[in-house]
Design a protein around this motif. Structure first.
Motif, PDB file in Angstrom:
ATOM      1  N   ILE A 145       0.789  -0.938  -0.220  1.00  0.00           N
ATOM      2  CA  ILE A 145       0.208   0.465  -0.049  1.00  0.00           C
ATOM      3  C   ILE A 145       0.765   1.367  -0.055  1.00  0.00           C
ATOM      4  N   GLY A 146       1.072   1.973  -0.842  1.00  0.00           N
ATOM      5  CA  GLY A 146       1.410   2.922  -1.384  1.00  0.00           C
ATOM      6  C   GLY A 146       2.821   2.494  -2.070  1.00  0.00           C
ATOM      7  N   GLY A 171       9.455   3.691   0.197  1.00  0.00           N
ATOM      8  CA  GLY A 171       9.408   2.616   0.813  1.00  0.00           C
ATOM      9  C   GLY A 171       8.759   1.184   0.622  1.00  0.00           C
ATOM     10  N   GLY A 172       7.571   1.830  -0.423  1.00  0.00           N
ATOM     11  CA  GLY A 172       6.817   0.778  -0.880  1.00  0.00           C
ATOM     12  C   GLY A 172       7.658   0.621  -2.231  1.00  0.00           C
ATOM     13  N   GLN A 213      -2.810   5.848  -4.253  1.00  0.00           N
ATOM     14  CA  GLN A 213      -4.118   6.626  -4.682  1.00  0.00           C
ATOM     15  C   GLN A 213      -3.609   7.384  -5.349  1.00  0.00           C
ATOM     16  N   GLY A 272       5.625   7.189  -6.828  1.00  0.00           N
ATOM     17  CA  GLY A 272       6.676   8.032  -6.432  1.00  0.00           C
ATOM     18  C   GLY A 272       6.081   8.524  -5.073  1.00  0.00           C
ATOM     19  N   THR A 310       8.701  11.332  -3.279  1.00  0.00           N
ATOM     20  CA  THR A 310       9.049  11.613  -4.588  1.00  0.00           C
ATOM     21  C   THR A 310       8.649  12.627  -6.280  1.00  0.00           C
ATOM     22  N   VAL A 318      11.619  16.370  -2.402  1.00  0.00           N
ATOM     23  CA  VAL A 318      12.872  15.528  -2.371  1.00  0.00           C
ATOM     24  C   VAL A 318      13.911  17.127  -2.770  1.00  0.00           C
ATOM     25  N   HIS A 332       3.242  21.657   6.867  1.00  0.00           N
ATOM     26  CA  HIS A 332       4.354  22.654   5.701  1.00  0.00           C
ATOM     27  C   HIS A 332       3.363  22.948   4.867  1.00  0.00           C
ATOM     28  N   GLY A 391      -2.144  11.552   1.460  1.00  0.00           N
ATOM     29  CA  GLY A 391      -3.140  10.578   2.466  1.00  0.00           C
ATOM     30  C   GLY A 391      -2.615  10.819   3.887  1.00  0.00           C
ATOM     31  N   GLY A 414       8.771   2.192   4.884  1.00  0.00           N
ATOM     32  CA  GLY A 414       8.514   3.779   4.739  1.00  0.00           C
ATOM     33  C   GLY A 414       9.366   4.574   6.063  1.00  0.00           C
ATOM     34  N   GLN A 415       8.882   5.546   6.067  1.00  0.00           N
ATOM     35  CA  GLN A 415      10.098   6.218   6.740  1.00  0.00           C
ATOM     36  C   GLN A 415       9.640   6.404   8.426  1.00  0.00           C
ATOM     37  N   CYS A 469      13.062   9.327   8.476  1.00  0.00           N
ATOM     38  CA  CYS A 469      12.148  10.388   7.310  1.00  0.00           C
ATOM     39  C   CYS A 469      13.415  10.223   6.467  1.00  0.00           C
TER      40      CYS A 469
HETATM   41  C1  LIG Z   1       8.714  19.444   1.874  1.00  0.00           C
HETATM   42  C2  LIG Z   1       9.739  17.863   1.755  1.00  0.00           C
HETATM   43  C3  LIG Z   1      10.626  17.837   0.843  1.00  0.00           C
HETATM   44  C4  LIG Z   1      11.467  16.365   2.116  1.00  0.00           C
HETATM   45  N1  LIG Z   1      13.411  17.155   1.350  1.00  0.00           N
HETATM   46  C5  LIG Z   1      13.731  16.000   1.751  1.00  0.00           C
HETATM   47  C6  LIG Z   1      15.003  15.919   0.915  1.00  0.00           C
HETATM   48  O1  LIG Z   1      15.229  16.753   0.131  1.00  0.00           O
HETATM   49  N2  LIG Z   1      15.177  15.183   0.427  1.00  0.00           N
HETATM   50  C7  LIG Z   1      14.674  14.284   1.376  1.00  0.00           C
HETATM   51  O2  LIG Z   1      16.326  12.395   1.666  1.00  0.00           O
HETATM   52  N3  LIG Z   1      13.723  13.744   1.685  1.00  0.00           N
HETATM   53  C8  LIG Z   1      13.395  14.795   2.176  1.00  0.00           C
HETATM   54  N4  LIG Z   1      11.725  14.722   1.953  1.00  0.00           N
HETATM   55  C9  LIG Z   1      11.241  13.093   2.705  1.00  0.00           C
HETATM   56  C10 LIG Z   1      11.163  12.293   2.455  1.00  0.00           C
HETATM   57  O3  LIG Z   1      10.903  13.001   1.181  1.00  0.00           O
HETATM   58  C11 LIG Z   1       9.818  11.132   2.697  1.00  0.00           C
HETATM   59  O4  LIG Z   1      10.807  11.106   4.111  1.00  0.00           O
HETATM   60  C12 LIG Z   1      10.049  10.265   1.516  1.00  0.00           C
HETATM   61  O5  LIG Z   1       9.992   9.906   0.721  1.00  0.00           O
HETATM   62  C13 LIG Z   1       9.099   9.211   1.973  1.00  0.00           C
HETATM   63  O6  LIG Z   1       9.017   7.424   1.380  1.00  0.00           O
HETATM   64  P1  LIG Z   1       7.350   6.921   2.272  1.00  0.00           P
HETATM   65  O7  LIG Z   1       7.414   6.029   1.201  1.00  0.00           O
HETATM   66  O8  LIG Z   1       7.964   6.688   3.621  1.00  0.00           O
HETATM   67  O9  LIG Z   1       6.452   7.760   2.239  1.00  0.00           O
HETATM   68  P2  LIG Z   1       5.280   8.519   1.600  1.00  0.00           P
HETATM   69  O10 LIG Z   1       6.419   9.166   0.652  1.00  0.00           O
HETATM   70  O11 LIG Z   1       4.612   9.802   1.570  1.00  0.00           O
HETATM   71  O12 LIG Z   1       4.385   7.512  -0.139  1.00  0.00           O
HETATM   72  C14 LIG Z   1       3.298   6.695   0.813  1.00  0.00           C
HETATM   73  C15 LIG Z   1       2.355   6.550  -0.066  1.00  0.00           C
HETATM   74  O13 LIG Z   1       1.745   6.220   0.773  1.00  0.00           O
HETATM   75  C16 LIG Z   1       0.152   6.042  -0.582  1.00  0.00           C
HETATM   76  N5  LIG Z   1      -1.112   5.843   0.252  1.00  0.00           N
HETATM   77  C17 LIG Z   1      -1.179   6.438   1.292  1.00  0.00           C
HETATM   78  N6  LIG Z   1      -2.410   5.809   1.431  1.00  0.00           N
HETATM   79  C18 LIG Z   1      -3.228   4.841   0.483  1.00  0.00           C
HETATM   80  C19 LIG Z   1      -3.368   4.462   1.066  1.00  0.00           C
HETATM   81  N7  LIG Z   1      -4.594   4.203   1.532  1.00  0.00           N
HETATM   82  N8  LIG Z   1      -3.956   3.661  -0.415  1.00  0.00           N
HETATM   83  C20 LIG Z   1      -3.043   3.364  -1.355  1.00  0.00           C
HETATM   84  N9  LIG Z   1      -2.147   4.255  -1.238  1.00  0.00           N
HETATM   85  C21 LIG Z   1      -2.451   5.855   0.158  1.00  0.00           C
HETATM   86  C22 LIG Z   1       0.156   8.226  -0.587  1.00  0.00           C
HETATM   87  O14 LIG Z   1      -0.040   8.299  -2.114  1.00  0.00           O
HETATM   88  C23 LIG Z   1       2.003   8.088  -0.811  1.00  0.00           C
HETATM   89  O15 LIG Z   1       2.340   7.570  -1.841  1.00  0.00           O
HETATM   90  C24 LIG Z   1      11.116  16.238   1.688  1.00  0.00           C
HETATM   91  C25 LIG Z   1       9.179  15.767   2.399  1.00  0.00           C
HETATM   92  C26 LIG Z   1       8.685  16.725   1.845  1.00  0.00           C
HETATM   93  C27 LIG Z   1       7.569  16.587   2.494  1.00  0.00           C
END
Ligand SMILES: Cc1cc2nc3c(=O)[nH]c(=O)nc-3n(C[C@H](O)[C@H](O)[C@H](O)COP(=O)(O)OP(=O)(O)OC[C@H]3O[C@@H](n4cnc5c(N)ncnc54)[C@H](O)[C@@H]3O)c2cc1C
Length: 539
Positions: free
Chosen positions: A29-30, A34-35, A54, A59, A62, A76, A331, A468, A502-503, A508
Motif C-alpha cells: 500500500i503506497g 519505502g513501498g 491512491q 512515487g 518523490t 525531494v 508545511h 493521504g 517506509g519512513q 524520514c
Molecule cells: C516538502 C518536503 C521536502 C523533503 N525534502 C527531502 C529531501 O530533500 N531529501 C530527502 O531525502 N527527503 C526529503 N523529504 C522526505 C522524504 O521525501 C520522505 O521522508 C520519504 O520520501 C517518505 O517515503 P515513504 O515511502 O515513507 O512515504 P511516502 O512517499 O509519503 O509514500 C506513502 C504513499 O502512500 C500512499 N497512500 C497513503 N494512503 C494510501 C491508501 N489508503 N491507499 C493507497 N495509497 C496510499 C500515499 O499517497 C503515498 O504515495 C521531504 C519531504 C517533504 C514533504
C-alpha cells in the motif's frame, strides 16, 4: 496569475479491477520510496507484487508534477551519500538498474541565514570540520568533539536499524550487544548533547541548521536523528538527474519484470483481517484483492487508525501504542516558475535556510502561538539549477521551491472541502501566506521580481489530499526521543500477514524510507534468503 493547466507528468498504471493479475505474492500500500523499495527487492527475489497508490502518479513524496510548462518536486530537494560507491548509492544503483544518475550541488550546498549572519556548509568531512573551525576558531575543541560524536553514532545507527529487523526474541538476545553499540547520547535531545560541548549559541545553531530536514528544532529532536542527517550530507548534496520523479520511474521496471505492477488511483480503504490473519485489501471502489501478505507504506497512523478494522487495532494493542507517537509538523510549499534559465538568473545549486534568530525552538513556539510571528524557518531550493537535464524538458525557464512549517490546525476548518474548491477565505489565507514567503525570496534575490511568471501555494490540506497524511505530516511521525524508542515501529506487526515499511519504521528521508524497505524485505524473507541479494547489491 495565468489560468492553471493540469499536470501531464504521471507514472504508474491506472487501476481498474480487470487490470489486476489473478493472484499476487504481496500487496504494497503506497508507492513512496519505502513501498517501491520493498516491492522491487521482493520482485528481485521472484515475487509478484502489486503496489496500490491512491494518488494519480507513483512515487509518493518523490513524485514531481507539471503545470503551465514548469515542473516541481514535492518532497525531494537533495540527497546525500551518493557521490561515491557508498551503501546508499549501491542500493539506488541496484533498484534503478544503474539508470538513476546524480548531479552534485555546489560545494557549499546549504547556506544558513541566521538573523543577520550568514554561514555556509562545506562538502567533505575534513572540509566541513575546517569550515566550522574557520567560522568559530575559539570552538575548535568543541567542534572536534562533535565530529567524534558523529563518528560514534554511525555504527550505532546500523545496529539500531538491524534491531528493528529482528524478531522480538532475537532482539532480546541481542539486547546487550545493541545496548553496547548505542552511545548514551543517542536518545537525548540534540540541544542537550551540543550544549555539553559548547555554550556558543551561534555554533549550535549552525550545527543544527538542517533541523528542517527532520522537522524538529534542537530542544525537541533526538541526537540520533540529528547525527543521521548530519552524516548523510557530510559529503555534500546531490540531485537526481531528470527530476525527483526519475526515482520511481527507474525502479518500477524491476517490479514489472517479475509480473508485478504499480497501480495509481488505487486507494485502499481497508486491510481485510479474517480469523486473526490478513487476507487482502478492500479498495475504495469496493473491490476485494485477496493476498495473505500486505505491506503498508502508508504510514503508521493511516495503517493502524484508518486502514485496519478498529477491533483488530484494539485487540492487537496498537491503539494503546499510538499515543506514544505524534504527527510531524505540517508545511506550506510555494512552487515558482520563472522566465529565464537558472544560469541567466544566477540561481545557485545551494539551498537557503532563513532563520529569524539562533534560538530555533523559541521561534517555533512563537509562530505556533501567533501566525503573524516570523516563520521559524524558510527553506528555498533551486531545483532547475541542480538538474543538468532541466532545460531539455523546459527550455528557457527555471524553477524555485519554498518550504516553511505551518500547523495543520490553522487549516482544519477547511478539511472537508475539495482540492481547488475550498472557498475564497481559504484562498485569501493561502495567498497571504504565499506572499509572505515570496517576500523572503525577493529579499535574498531582489532581481527575480521581474522574472517570476507563475507561482502557486500548497498547504497541509494539499499534503492530506495528495499524500493521504491526515494531519498534513511533512515527515510521517515526529522524530521525538519517545518515538525513536518505540520498539513496535518495526516491519513485522503483531497481525500475521501485515508488515510495515517506509519512513515511520526507521526515519524520514528518501534514504531512510529506502533503508526501511530493505529491512522490511529482510524481515519478510529472512536473513538466509536475503543474504545472496545483499551480496548482489553490496558486493
Ligand atoms: C516538502 C518536503 C521536502 C523533503 N525534502 C527531502 C529531501 O530533500 N531529501 C530527502 O531525502 N527527503 C526529503 N523529504 C522526505 C522524504 O521525501 C520522505 O521522508 C520519504 O520520501 C517518505 O517515503 P515513504 O515511502 O515513507 O512515504 P511516502 O512517499 O509519503 O509514500 C506513502 C504513499 O502512500 C500512499 N497512500 C497513503 N494512503 C494510501 C491508501 N489508503 N491507499 C493507497 N495509497 C496510499 C500515499 O499517497 C503515498 O504515495 C521531504 C519531504 C517533504 C514533504
Amino acid at each position: 496569475m495565468p489560468a492553471m493547466k493540469p499536470s501531464t507528468l504521471r507514472i504508474g498504471y491506472r487501476y481498474r479491477p480487470n487490470r489486476l493479475a489473478s493472484e499476487y505474492d504481496a500487496i504494497v500500500i503506497g508507492s513512496g520510496m519505502g513501498g517501491l523499495t520493498t516491492a522491487a527487492l521482493l520482485s528481485e527475489l521472484g515475487k509478484k507484487v502489486c503496489v496500490l497508490e491512491q494518488h494519480y502518479t507513483a512515487g509518493g513524496y518523490t513524485h514531481s508534477y507539471e503545470r503551465n510548462g514548469y515542473e516541481w518536486d514535492v518532497g525531494v530537494h537533495y540527497i546525500g551519500d551518493v557521490g561515491a560507491k557508498t551503501q546508499t548509492r549501491r542500493m539506488f544503483d541496484f533498484l534503478s538498474s544503474g539508470k538513476l544518475e546524480w548531479a552534485p550541488m555546489d560545494a557549499e550546498y546549504d547556506r544558513f541565514y541566521i538573523g543577520d549572519k550568514v554561514f555556509n556548509t562545506r562538502a567533505g568531512k575534513q572540509q566541513f570540520r575546517d569550515n566550522l573551525v574557520r567560522q568559530f576558531p575559539e570552538e575548535e575543541t568543541a567542534i572536534d568533539s562533535y565530529m567524534e560524536l558523529l563518528a560514534k553514532t554511525g555504527g550505532a545507527l546500523s545496529a539500531f536499524g538491524m534491531g528493528r529487523a529482528m524478531k522480538p526474541w532475537q532482539q532480546t538476545l541481542a539486547r546487550p550487544y545493541l545496548n553496547f553499540k548505542i552511545p548514551s547520547v543517542f536518545f537525548r535531545t540534540t540541544y542537550d548533547v551540543l550544549s555539553e560541548l559548547t555554550d556558543n549559541q551561534d555554533l549550535i545553531a549552525v550545527i543544527c541548521g538542517q533541523w528542517g530536514d527532520m522537522g524538529l528544532p534542537p530542544k525537541q529532536s533526538t541526537f540520533m536523528v540529528h547525527a543521521m542527517i548530519a552524516r548523510h550530507y557530510l559529503y555534500g548534496g546531490y540531485y537526481p538527474v531528470g527530476g525527483a520523479w526519475k526515482i520511481a520511474d527507474t525502479i518500477i521496471p524491476k517490479i514489472q519484470k517479475s509480473g508485478g505492477e504499480v497501480y495509481t488511483y488505487a486507494r485502499v480503504e481497508e486491510i481485510i483481517v479474517e480469523g486473526g490473519e490478513v487476507r487482502g485489501v478492500r479498495m475504495k471502489d469496493g473491490h476485494r484483492i485477496d493476498c495473505g501478505c500486505v505491506i503498508s507504506s502508508a504510514g503508521v497512523d493511516n495503517t493502524f487508525r484508518h486502514l485496519l478494522p478498529t477491533d483488530v487495532a484494539n485487540k492487537s494493542g496498537y491503539t494503546k501504542k499510538l499515543p506514544h507517537v505524534q504527527p510531524s509538523f505540517a508545511h506550506l510549499g510555494v512552487y515558482i516558475g520563472l522566465k529565464g534559465t537558472a544560469e541567466e538568473l544566477g540561481l545557485p545549486k545551494t539551498n537557503f535556510w532563513i532563520y529569524p534568530s539562533n534560538d530555533y525552538d523559541a521561534a517555533v513556539d512563537a509562530f505556533v502561538q501567533d501566525k503573524n510571528a516570523p516563520f521559524p524557518v524558510v527553506y528555498i531550493s533551486f531545483p532547475s539549477a541542480k538538474d543538468p537535464d532541466y532545460l531539455n524538458r523546459h527550455p528557457g525557464t527555471s524553477t524555485i521551491e519554498i518550504v516553511a512549517p505551518a500547523p495543520y490546525a490553522w487549516f482544519a476548518k477547511w478539511q472537508e472541502t475539495t482540492w481547488g474548491k475550498r472557498g475564497d477565505d481559504y484562498d485569501a489565507f493561502k495567498a497571504a501566506l504565499g506572499e509572505r514567503l515570496m517576500a523572503h525570496l525577493y529579499e535574498k534575490l531582489p532581481h527575480l521580481r521581474d522574472s517570476v511568471d507563475y507561482y502557486e501555494v500548497s498547504t497541509p490540506l494539499s499534503t492530506n489530499w495528495f499524500g493521504g497524511y491526515h494531519q498534513g505530516e511533512l515527515y510521517g511521525l515526529a522524530h521525538t526521543s519517545e518515538r525513536m524508542q518505540q520498539d513496535w515501529l518495526r516491519p513485522k506487526t503483531r497481525i500475521p500477514g501485515l508488515w510495515l515499511t517506509g519512513q515511520d519504521v526507521l526515519t524520514c528521508g528518501v534514504t531512510g524510507a529506502m533503508m526501511a524497505g530493505m529491512l522490511t524485505t529482510m524481515s519478510l524473507v529472512g536473513p538466509r534468503k536475503m543474504a545472496p541479494l545483499m551480496k548482489q547489491i553490496y558486493g
